[in-house]
Design an enzyme around this catalytic site. Structure first.
Site, PDB file in Angstrom:
ATOM      1  N   SER A  45      -6.469  20.254   3.769  1.00  0.00           N
ATOM      2  CA  SER A  45      -5.110  20.413   4.269  1.00  0.00           C
ATOM      3  C   SER A  45      -4.932  21.632   5.148  1.00  0.00           C
ATOM      4  O   SER A  45      -3.861  21.833   5.696  1.00  0.00           O
ATOM      5  CB  SER A  45      -4.119  20.485   3.109  1.00  0.00           C
ATOM      6  OG  SER A  45      -4.475  21.533   2.235  1.00  0.00           O
TER       7      SER A  45
ATOM      8  N   ASP B  11       5.592  21.519   1.868  1.00  0.00           N
ATOM      9  CA  ASP B  11       5.054  21.230   0.542  1.00  0.00           C
ATOM     10  C   ASP B  11       6.074  20.818  -0.493  1.00  0.00           C
ATOM     11  O   ASP B  11       5.727  20.714  -1.666  1.00  0.00           O
ATOM     12  CB  ASP B  11       4.318  22.476   0.024  1.00  0.00           C
ATOM     13  CG  ASP B  11       3.022  22.711   0.768  1.00  0.00           C
ATOM     14  OD1 ASP B  11       2.465  23.803   0.636  1.00  0.00           O
ATOM     15  OD2 ASP B  11       2.591  21.786   1.464  1.00  0.00           O
TER      16      ASP B  11
ATOM     17  N   HIS C  19      -2.129  27.195   1.081  1.00  0.00           N
ATOM     18  CA  HIS C  19      -1.320  26.810   2.234  1.00  0.00           C
ATOM     19  C   HIS C  19      -0.679  28.034   2.860  1.00  0.00           C
ATOM     20  O   HIS C  19      -0.808  29.148   2.351  1.00  0.00           O
ATOM     21  CB  HIS C  19      -0.229  25.811   1.816  1.00  0.00           C
ATOM     22  CG  HIS C  19      -0.754  24.428   1.611  1.00  0.00           C
ATOM     23  ND1 HIS C  19      -0.004  23.413   1.069  1.00  0.00           N
ATOM     24  CD2 HIS C  19      -1.951  23.863   1.875  1.00  0.00           C
ATOM     25  CE1 HIS C  19      -0.729  22.307   1.008  1.00  0.00           C
ATOM     26  NE2 HIS C  19      -1.914  22.566   1.486  1.00  0.00           N
TER      27      HIS C  19
END
Lengths: 180, 178
Positions: free
Chosen positions: B55, B121, B95
């Site tokens: 990701s 998210d 992230h």
């Protein structure tokens, strides 16, 4: 068979040591770089609306809308250890609810080898400019800055803010949702 | 070769055997000390993590290693790469911070998004959770090393490989003289 194993072992250890040394040298060679550059930012159109944010709470929150110009030459930032630059445009402002708000409006990934001389006009933002509350209408000082995250081949990840920013204020009246 | 190793093993007396076990114990405890020492110095409960998903491509690929620090007195700012855990789930997620809202008294809430994901998210957080707080953060990524973490991923995906490696290591340490 005994000597085959010993030789294989020696070869493997040597390869791993050399690779580790090279990686460490790679990290050291750019550990002290400043990675600084200047960005010229300007806003073209600025509106604020007040609508319910269905991805968050159901109450109405302020939604800012703007288009921007951006000019920055980031080619000098690349070196053998800079794998990619993650560039992002941040709007920073203060409201009565929150002392500090930072919202990323637009981002881009530039890999080593791609052209990093940015010159964009009338750009739309990538992300919605939602405020946490209703603090955008009439907000006198919203500052746009460009920052970048330098991702190395091996080494430290640094986040540098570019010099050069642009401040603007939101209008005092909400724009009707349907008008554009 | 195996025959000569077994002979050597039978020739060792009790003292040498215990000495070997002690050396083995020293190696294990030094590794543990280094790990715990790193935890204290960086302030993070997990100072080295392996990237598990794609990701954050093309910056981080599956199998890359990240070095984290967790300075609790430095505020979370936009653009930082944070490793966080959702309450109730074990897996850490790596992230980037997309939005930060901080009040005058220091309470901060922030939103994250993976570089390679289309949306933020919020879909990953616990039901009803809209923001993350500094308590959820395991650390911030400060250093990066490519490919090295692949070993950990392979050992987790093929547990037999892990047992085989550990068994070989244990056997080698116990039998080898030095």
């Amino acid at each position: 068979m005994h000597t085959f194993l010993t030789r294989g072992n020696a070869l493997l250890t040597f390869t791993l040591s050399v690779l580790a040394g090279l990686t460490f040298f790679c990290f050291l060679s750019t550990a002290l770089n400043a990675y600084s550059a200047t960005a010229n930012i300007d806003t073209v159109k600025v509106l604020v609306k007040n609508v319910p944010d269905y991805s968050a709470q159901k109450e109405k929150q302020d939604l800012g809308y703007l288009m921007f110009d951006l000019q920055a030459d980031l080619n000098p930032l690349f070196n053998w250890n800079a794998k990619q630059l993650f560039i992002f445009l941040v709007a920073e402002y203060e409201t009565t609810d929150n002392k500090l708000n930072q919202v990323v409006l637009w981002d881009k990934i530039i890999q080593r080898g791609e052209n990093a001389n940015l010159d964009m006009k009338n750009m739309n933002t990538n992300y919605y400019f939602w405020d946490d509350g209703n603090g955008l209408r009439g907000n006198p000082n919203v500052t746009l800055t460009l920052s970048w995250n330098v991702v190395p081949n091996a080494g430290t990840l640094s986040i540098i803010r570019g010099s050069g920013s642009h401040s603007f204020s939101f209008p005092n009246e909400y724009t009707n949702v349907r008008a554009q | 070769m195996l025959g000569s190793m077994l002979e050597e093993f039978q020739r060792m007396n009790k003292r040498q055997f215990f000495y070997q076990v002690l050396s083995f114990g020293m190696i294990v405890s030094s590794a543990l000390m280094i790990w715990k020492g790193l935890m204290v110095v960086t302030g993070s409960e997990s100072p080295i993590v392996v990237v598990l998903s794609g990701s954050m491509e093309p910056a981080f690929h599956r199998g890359d290693l990240l070095f984290l620090t967790n300075p609790t007195d430095e505020p979370i700012r936009v653009g930082e790469i944070v490793v966080f855990k959702i309450e109730g789930r074990d897996i850490p997620i790596v992230h980037r911070v997309l939005k930060v809202h901080e009040k005058g008294n220091g309470t901060t809430k922030f939103l994250t998004k993976g570089d390679n994901n289309r949306v933020d998210d919020r879909g990953l957080y616990a039901p009803g959770q809209l923001w993350l707080t500094p308590r959820d953060v395991v650390g911030r990524a400060k250093g990066f090393l490519p490919y090295v973490g692949m070993v950990t991923i392979m050992m987790n995906e093929y547990p037999k490989l892990k047992y085989a490696v550990l068994a070989c290591l244990g056997l080698y340490v116990l039998i080898h003289r030095e």
